[in-house]
Design a protein around this motif. Sequence first.
Motif, PDB file in Angstrom:
ATOM      1  N   CYS A   1       0.002   3.427   3.316  1.00 14.45           N
ATOM      2  CA  CYS A   1       0.300   3.046   4.707  1.00 14.45           C
ATOM      3  C   CYS A   1       1.335   1.933   4.828  1.00 14.45           C
ATOM      4  O   CYS A   1       1.647   1.517   5.945  1.00 14.45           O
ATOM      5  CB  CYS A   1      -0.976   2.664   5.441  1.00 14.45           C
ATOM      6  SG  CYS A   1      -1.559   1.005   5.076  1.00 14.45           S
TER       7      CYS A   1
ATOM      8  N   CYS B   1      -5.651   0.164   5.724  1.00 16.53           N
ATOM      9  CA  CYS B   1      -6.346   1.455   5.529  1.00 16.53           C
ATOM     10  C   CYS B   1      -7.500   1.327   4.531  1.00 16.53           C
ATOM     11  O   CYS B   1      -8.159   2.313   4.237  1.00 16.53           O
ATOM     12  CB  CYS B   1      -5.362   2.530   5.099  1.00 16.53           C
ATOM     13  SG  CYS B   1      -4.838   2.420   3.372  1.00 16.53           S
TER      14      CYS B   1
ATOM     15  N   CYS C   1       0.846  -1.199   0.000  1.00 12.01           N
ATOM     16  CA  CYS C   1       0.000   0.000   0.000  1.00 12.01           C
ATOM     17  C   CYS C   1       0.879   1.246   0.000  1.00 12.01           C
ATOM     18  O   CYS C   1       1.740   1.412   0.862  1.00 12.01           O
ATOM     19  CB  CYS C   1      -0.918   0.009   1.214  1.00 12.01           C
ATOM     20  SG  CYS C   1      -1.997   1.455   1.273  1.00 12.01           S
TER      21      CYS C   1
ATOM     22  N   CYS D   1      -6.009  -2.875   0.625  1.00 11.37           N
ATOM     23  CA  CYS D   1      -5.128  -2.761   1.771  1.00 11.37           C
ATOM     24  C   CYS D   1      -5.898  -3.200   3.005  1.00 11.37           C
ATOM     25  O   CYS D   1      -6.941  -2.633   3.310  1.00 11.37           O
ATOM     26  CB  CYS D   1      -4.646  -1.323   1.941  1.00 11.37           C
ATOM     27  SG  CYS D   1      -3.697  -1.120   3.457  1.00 11.37           S
TER      28      CYS D   1
HETATM   29 ZN   LIG Z   1      -3.013   1.021   3.307  1.00  8.94          ZN
END
Ligand SMILES: [Zn+2]
Length: 156
Positions: A88, A121, A85, A118
Amino acid sequence: MLGRLVRWLRIVGCDVLYGPNFSGKGLLSAARREDRIVLTRDRRVARRSGMPPLLLVESDRFREQLRQVIDAFAIDPGKSLFRRCIECNADLVEATREEVTGRVPAFVLATQTRFRRCPRCRHLYWDATHVARVRDELSRMGLACGAPAAAQEDSP
Ligand SMILES: [Zn+2]
């Protein structure tokens, strides 16, 4: 300061922590605890004694920064492309059409076959035109990358 570099390092699959929580002593102890390498643009930090392993990023241009980091750690940019990701740093997982229905625009659902999400997040990713742009950009930097992988959405 290194935000753009961080996003690009995540695009090529590197495990990179970044953000306001990572500064000063907290950053250094996290680096030691998790066996990480600190990237910094700050020569004073780089000269300090008792530092964890550290790379002084020379340029303030992200392409040169990326090039330096990839060379320094012998990273293969095509190996783990689009696995992480960008927002994050979590590892992406495959997502089914059912999981993304209602969360992506209709034309995306109609035209794309592979999605990733993800787990941290909830950001969604899919192959789109900017995947080609990322590959073009990497090859312009002389960083060839391999076979197509699932990708990413909005903006890198
Ligand atoms: Zn993420």
